[in-house]
Motif scaffolding. Structure first.
Motif, short mmCIF file in Angstrom:
data_model
loop_
_atom_site.label_atom_id
_atom_site.label_comp_id
_atom_site.label_asym_id
_atom_site.label_seq_id
_atom_site.Cartn_x
_atom_site.Cartn_y
_atom_site.Cartn_z
N SER A 87 -5.87 -3.26 -30.28
CA SER A 87 -4.57 -3.57 -29.71
C SER A 87 -3.72 -4.28 -30.75
O SER A 87 -4.25 -4.91 -31.68
N ASN A 88 -2.42 -4.22 -30.58
CA ASN A 88 -1.53 -4.98 -31.46
C ASN A 88 -1.33 -6.41 -30.95
O ASN A 88 -0.67 -7.21 -31.59
N ARG A 89 -1.91 -6.72 -29.78
CA ARG A 89 -1.82 -8.06 -29.20
C ARG A 89 -3.21 -8.57 -28.82
O ARG A 89 -4.16 -7.80 -28.71
N LEU A 90 -3.30 -9.85 -28.56
CA LEU A 90 -4.57 -10.47 -28.16
C LEU A 90 -4.80 -10.19 -26.67
O LEU A 90 -4.33 -10.93 -25.81
N ALA A 128 -14.47 -17.25 -26.77
CA ALA A 128 -13.44 -18.29 -26.64
C ALA A 128 -12.58 -18.10 -25.39
O ALA A 128 -11.75 -18.94 -25.08
N GLY A 129 -12.75 -16.98 -24.68
CA GLY A 129 -12.01 -16.75 -23.45
C GLY A 129 -11.22 -15.46 -23.47
O GLY A 129 -11.28 -14.69 -24.42
N ALA A 130 -10.46 -15.25 -22.42
CA ALA A 130 -9.68 -14.02 -22.27
C ALA A 130 -8.46 -14.04 -23.18
O ALA A 130 -7.88 -15.09 -23.44
N GLY A 131 -8.07 -12.87 -23.66
CA GLY A 131 -6.87 -12.75 -24.49
C GLY A 131 -6.98 -13.44 -25.84
O GLY A 131 -6.02 -14.03 -26.31
N THR A 132 -8.16 -13.35 -26.46
CA THR A 132 -8.36 -14.05 -27.74
C THR A 132 -8.73 -13.10 -28.88
O THR A 132 -8.97 -13.56 -30.00
N LYS A 133 -8.78 -11.79 -28.62
CA LYS A 133 -9.14 -10.82 -29.66
C LYS A 133 -8.22 -9.60 -29.60
O LYS A 133 -7.73 -9.25 -28.55
N LYS A 134 -8.05 -8.95 -30.76
CA LYS A 134 -7.26 -7.72 -30.83
C LYS A 134 -8.14 -6.48 -30.83
O LYS A 134 -7.63 -5.37 -30.84
N GLU A 135 -9.45 -6.65 -30.84
CA GLU A 135 -10.35 -5.49 -30.81
C GLU A 135 -11.66 -5.86 -30.13
O GLU A 135 -12.00 -7.04 -30.01
N ARG A 136 -12.37 -4.82 -29.70
CA ARG A 136 -13.70 -5.04 -29.11
C ARG A 136 -14.53 -3.77 -29.29
O ARG A 136 -14.01 -2.66 -29.40
#
Length: 93
Positions: free
Chosen positions: A65-68, A74-82
């Protein structure tokens, strides 16, 4: 919202298939929770038909993604890839 997908499936052996899937989604709506977000994924799949009714499936998937937007330790919305791996059994009724 704009989306595209491409899919290819290949017979490796009489009961064994491999597949590759690409997906891309862009949400450009200003009132959306994912406004201005681009999501892309690539999935590799192996299917084994153990019988006419039983299917084993192994999938490997990478999302970007281009956003977190993805969750980490560390929690939700903390990475741009998985990266995810899935093993599934499917039974056809």
């Amino acid at each position: 919202v704009t989306a595209a997908a491409a899919y290819a499936k290949y017979l490796l052996a009489p009961k064994l298939f491999s597949a590759l899937r690409f997906e891309a989604v862009t949400d450009d709506r200003l009132n959306s929770a994912f406004a201005d977000t681009n999501l892309t994924s690539l999935t590799g799949t192996f299917d084994y038909a153990a019988s006419d009714r039983l299917l084993y499936r192994l999938e490997f998937r990478q999302d970007w993604s281009n956003r977190l937007v993805f969750e980490s330790d560390a929690g939700a919305g903390t990475k741009k890839e998985r990266f995810t791996t899935t093993f599934a059994l499917a039974y056809k009724f």
